[in-house]
Design a protein around this motif. Sequence first.
Motif, PDB file in Angstrom:
ATOM      1  N   VAL A 121       8.071  -4.765 -10.186  1.00  0.00           N
ATOM      2  CA  VAL A 121       6.942  -5.285  -9.425  1.00  0.00           C
ATOM      3  C   VAL A 121       7.301  -5.315  -7.944  1.00  0.00           C
ATOM      4  CG1 VAL A 121       6.045  -6.665 -11.334  1.00  0.00           C
ATOM      5  CG2 VAL A 121       7.631  -7.692  -9.732  1.00  0.00           C
ATOM      6  N   ASP A 122       6.270  -5.414  -7.125  1.00  0.00           N
ATOM      7  CA  ASP A 122       6.503  -5.497  -5.687  1.00  0.00           C
ATOM      8  C   ASP A 122       7.186  -6.816  -5.342  1.00  0.00           C
ATOM      9  OD1 ASP A 122       5.253  -3.066  -5.379  1.00  0.00           O
ATOM     10  OD2 ASP A 122       3.272  -3.982  -5.058  1.00  0.00           O
ATOM     11  N   ALA A 123       7.913  -6.810  -4.246  1.00  0.00           N
ATOM     12  CA  ALA A 123       8.590  -8.030  -3.803  1.00  0.00           C
ATOM     13  C   ALA A 123       7.549  -9.051  -3.367  1.00  0.00           C
ATOM     14  CB  ALA A 123       9.538  -7.718  -2.659  1.00  0.00           C
TER      15      ALA A 123
END
Length: 132
Positions: free
Chosen positions: A56-58
């Motif tokens: 997932v994105d940060a």
Amino acid sequence: MKVQGKMFIWLSLFILIMAAVYGAWSKEPAGTTALFLAFGLCVMIGYYLAFTARRVDAGAMDDKEADVADDAGEVGFFSPHSWQPLALGVGGALAFLAVAMGWWLLYFSAPIILVALWGWVFEYYRGENRTQ
């Protein structure tokens, strides 16, 4: 999620050390077993968070310069009018009470649990809430 994953991994290492010390010092099997089980749970949660963080994105929690407001927004969808969790809780309470009072109480709690679980899973597949 990276931070939480690392925290759980470090916590699991601490619990493992404490379980070994507690087991050697106290010679008490129940507490030692509970600590080793807690170690296993922390490893599973830490692995899941670390595994998911790579895909997932940060988020704002992974940025050291982020503010609390940067993580604001929609969290997810929660059913605002469902009575099924209450019925499931009543059935679960009766099932746990069956352990103390008598197993015959499961004859009453099992149908409540099954009907509540069925209703909760399929509550958006019928009536006015039906998705199209």
